[in-house]
Write a protein that holds these residues in place. Structure first.
Motif, PDB file in Angstrom:
ATOM      1  N   ASN A 136      89.955 -23.655  18.932  1.00 31.69           N
ATOM      2  CA  ASN A 136      91.168 -23.775  19.833  1.00 31.69           C
ATOM      3  C   ASN A 136      92.141 -22.665  19.716  1.00 31.69           C
ATOM      4  N   GLY A 137      91.783 -21.560  19.249  1.00 30.18           N
ATOM      5  CA  GLY A 137      92.753 -20.544  19.118  1.00 30.18           C
ATOM      6  C   GLY A 137      93.597 -20.393  17.788  1.00 30.18           C
ATOM      7  N   HIS A 138      93.223 -21.236  16.663  1.00 30.94           N
ATOM      8  CA  HIS A 138      93.563 -21.209  15.637  1.00 30.94           C
ATOM      9  C   HIS A 138      92.530 -20.704  14.606  1.00 30.94           C
ATOM     10  N   THR A 139      92.994 -19.572  13.614  1.00 33.82           N
ATOM     11  CA  THR A 139      92.323 -19.040  12.636  1.00 33.82           C
ATOM     12  C   THR A 139      92.525 -19.484  11.298  1.00 33.82           C
ATOM     13  N   SER A 140      91.486 -20.066  10.658  1.00 35.89           N
ATOM     14  CA  SER A 140      91.732 -20.016   9.188  1.00 35.89           C
ATOM     15  C   SER A 140      90.483 -19.383   8.229  1.00 35.89           C
ATOM     16  N   TYR A 141      90.728 -19.195   6.947  1.00 32.89           N
ATOM     17  CA  TYR A 141      90.009 -18.602   6.110  1.00 32.89           C
ATOM     18  C   TYR A 141      89.696 -19.453   5.085  1.00 32.89           C
ATOM     19  N   PHE A 142      88.602 -19.394   4.720  1.00 31.92           N
ATOM     20  CA  PHE A 142      87.746 -20.090   3.385  1.00 31.92           C
ATOM     21  C   PHE A 142      87.919 -19.312   2.031  1.00 31.92           C
ATOM     22  N   ASP A 143      87.308 -17.983   2.083  1.00 30.93           N
ATOM     23  CA  ASP A 143      86.974 -17.180   0.983  1.00 30.93           C
ATOM     24  C   ASP A 143      87.870 -15.987   1.038  1.00 30.93           C
ATOM     25  N   ASP A 144      88.146 -15.511  -0.257  1.00 28.84           N
ATOM     26  CA  ASP A 144      88.942 -14.290  -0.442  1.00 28.84           C
ATOM     27  C   ASP A 144      88.260 -13.532  -1.630  1.00 28.84           C
ATOM     28  N   ASP A 145      87.267 -12.815  -1.177  1.00 26.71           N
ATOM     29  CA  ASP A 145      86.659 -11.888  -2.136  1.00 26.71           C
ATOM     30  C   ASP A 145      87.059 -10.568  -2.313  1.00 26.71           C
ATOM     31  N   LYS A 146      87.891 -10.201  -3.400  1.00 25.77           N
ATOM     32  CA  LYS A 146      88.453  -8.972  -3.447  1.00 25.77           C
ATOM     33  C   LYS A 146      87.250  -8.098  -4.020  1.00 25.77           C
ATOM     34  N   ALA A 147      86.419  -7.430  -3.462  1.00 25.95           N
ATOM     35  CA  ALA A 147      85.061  -6.591  -3.694  1.00 25.95           C
ATOM     36  C   ALA A 147      85.460  -4.931  -4.028  1.00 25.95           C
ATOM     37  N   ASN A 148      86.187  -4.791  -4.719  1.00 24.39           N
ATOM     38  CA  ASN A 148      86.550  -3.319  -4.996  1.00 24.39           C
ATOM     39  C   ASN A 148      85.323  -2.622  -5.974  1.00 24.39           C
ATOM     40  N   GLY A 149      85.042  -1.413  -5.678  1.00 27.18           N
ATOM     41  CA  GLY A 149      84.193  -0.686  -6.725  1.00 27.18           C
ATOM     42  C   GLY A 149      83.914   0.537  -6.249  1.00 27.18           C
ATOM     43  N   TYR A 150      83.166   1.179  -7.282  1.00 26.77           N
ATOM     44  CA  TYR A 150      82.879   2.660  -6.776  1.00 26.77           C
ATOM     45  C   TYR A 150      81.836   2.850  -6.063  1.00 26.77           C
ATOM     46  N   TYR A 151      81.514   3.900  -5.277  1.00 29.37           N
ATOM     47  CA  TYR A 151      80.456   4.247  -4.412  1.00 29.37           C
ATOM     48  C   TYR A 151      80.191   5.804  -4.361  1.00 29.37           C
ATOM     49  N   VAL A 152      78.904   6.045  -4.197  1.00 30.35           N
ATOM     50  CA  VAL A 152      78.435   7.304  -4.255  1.00 30.35           C
ATOM     51  C   VAL A 152      77.638   7.536  -2.842  1.00 30.35           C
ATOM     52  N   ARG A 153      77.570   8.511  -2.230  1.00 32.95           N
ATOM     53  CA  ARG A 153      76.902   8.601  -0.893  1.00 32.95           C
ATOM     54  C   ARG A 153      76.635  10.126  -0.485  1.00 32.95           C
ATOM     55  N   PHE A 154      75.369  10.275  -0.036  1.00 31.97           N
ATOM     56  CA  PHE A 154      74.810  11.566   0.136  1.00 31.97           C
ATOM     57  C   PHE A 154      74.124  11.547   1.469  1.00 31.97           C
ATOM     58  N   GLY A 155      74.431  12.438   2.358  1.00 37.35           N
ATOM     59  CA  GLY A 155      73.792  12.414   3.581  1.00 37.35           C
ATOM     60  C   GLY A 155      73.725  13.873   4.276  1.00 37.35           C
ATOM     61  N   ILE A 156      73.356  13.697   5.679  1.00 38.04           N
ATOM     62  CA  ILE A 156      73.067  14.963   6.277  1.00 38.04           C
ATOM     63  C   ILE A 156      73.840  14.316   7.798  1.00 38.04           C
ATOM     64  N   ALA A 157      74.530  15.383   8.511  1.00 43.77           N
ATOM     65  CA  ALA A 157      75.547  14.900   9.698  1.00 43.77           C
ATOM     66  C   ALA A 157      75.415  16.263  10.588  1.00 43.77           C
ATOM     67  N   TYR A 158      75.309  15.680  11.861  1.00 43.48           N
ATOM     68  CA  TYR A 158      75.660  16.914  12.879  1.00 43.48           C
ATOM     69  C   TYR A 158      77.027  16.714  13.352  1.00 43.48           C
ATOM     70  N   ARG A 159      77.919  17.676  13.103  1.00 44.26           N
ATOM     71  CA  ARG A 159      79.223  17.777  13.337  1.00 44.26           C
ATOM     72  C   ARG A 159      79.507  18.870  14.214  1.00 44.26           C
ATOM     73  N   LEU A 160      80.523  18.667  15.226  1.00 48.23           N
ATOM     74  CA  LEU A 160      81.105  19.755  16.193  1.00 48.23           C
ATOM     75  C   LEU A 160      82.486  19.918  15.663  1.00 48.23           C
ATOM     76  N   ARG A 161      82.687  21.025  15.060  1.00 46.83           N
ATOM     77  CA  ARG A 161      84.080  21.517  14.538  1.00 46.83           C
ATOM     78  C   ARG A 161      84.912  22.238  15.811  1.00 46.83           C
ATOM     79  N   LEU A 162      85.958  21.679  15.984  1.00 45.80           N
ATOM     80  CA  LEU A 162      86.715  22.244  17.252  1.00 45.80           C
ATOM     81  C   LEU A 162      87.602  23.453  16.721  1.00 45.80           C
ATOM     82  N   ASP A 163      87.760  23.451  15.277  1.00 43.03           N
ATOM     83  CA  ASP A 163      88.735  24.543  14.517  1.00 43.03           C
ATOM     84  C   ASP A 163      88.088  25.738  14.213  1.00 43.03           C
ATOM     85  N   LYS A 164      86.873  26.095  14.697  1.00 42.71           N
ATOM     86  CA  LYS A 164      86.187  27.014  14.553  1.00 42.71           C
ATOM     87  C   LYS A 164      86.095  27.934  15.862  1.00 42.71           C
ATOM     88  N   LYS A 165      86.234  29.411  15.930  1.00 39.40           N
ATOM     89  CA  LYS A 165      86.090  30.337  16.912  1.00 39.40           C
ATOM     90  C   LYS A 165      84.775  30.792  17.071  1.00 39.40           C
TER      91      LYS A 165
END
Length: 155
Positions: free
Chosen positions: A126-155
């Motif tokens: 009925n338009g009212h929001t309440s929260y039950f859990d509050d898990d502060k899940a901070n941590g480190y991460y490492v990520r590798f990948g491949i991407a397709y990018r269009l750079r607008l600053d290159k001539k």
């Protein structure tokens, strides 16, 4: 939802941006102001992004190697049942390196840590929001990948 974003500046190397983002999430209407910059400090250094979503400081070490530091922030909701949902507030600060194999194909590596990350279960009735859990899940991460990018600053 939608975004209204305006950009202005007298110099091509410096543009300021401002606007608003509006979206309907499971917890209700989400409205946030936007503030951004697109600044080519010099031929090697760029500062760009729109907060609260992202901000980047990128340095060109070589014509194919760029590195820097970046912030990414987002809010997402996932409905579980009719009234129940999860809300994920994600914020990351990272170091990155991009290797341009071609003008558009980029190999990337990132190392970072989440800050003020929250995972909450909520209920909206009925338009009212309440929260039950509050898990502060901070941590480190490492990520590798491949991407397709269009750079607008290159001539």
């Amino acid at each position: 939802g939608g975004v209204l974003l305006n950009s202005f500046g007298k110099k091509e190397s410096l543009k300021l941006k401002f606007g608003v983002y509006v979206n309907t999430e499971f917890y209700g209407l989400y409205v946030t102001p936007l503030l951004g910059i697109d600044w080519r400090v010099n031929k090697k250094l760029n500062v760009f992004g729109v907060l609260p979503g992202s901000m980047n400081v990128e340095y060109k070490l070589h014509k194919v190697l760029h590195a820097g530091v970046a912030f990414r922030g987002s809010i997402a909701t996932y409905r579980i049942e009719d009234e129940f949902f999860y809300r994920l507030d994600d914020n990351y600060i990272k170091l990155f390196a991009d290797v341009y194999a071609t003008n558009q194909i980029v190999l990337f590596a990132e190392y970072g840590h989440s800050v003020l990350r929250r995972v909450r279960m909520g209920k909206r009735i009925n338009g009212h929001t309440s929260y039950f859990d509050d898990d502060k899940a901070n941590g480190y991460y490492v990520r590798f990948g491949i991407a397709y990018r269009l750079r607008l600053d290159k001539k």
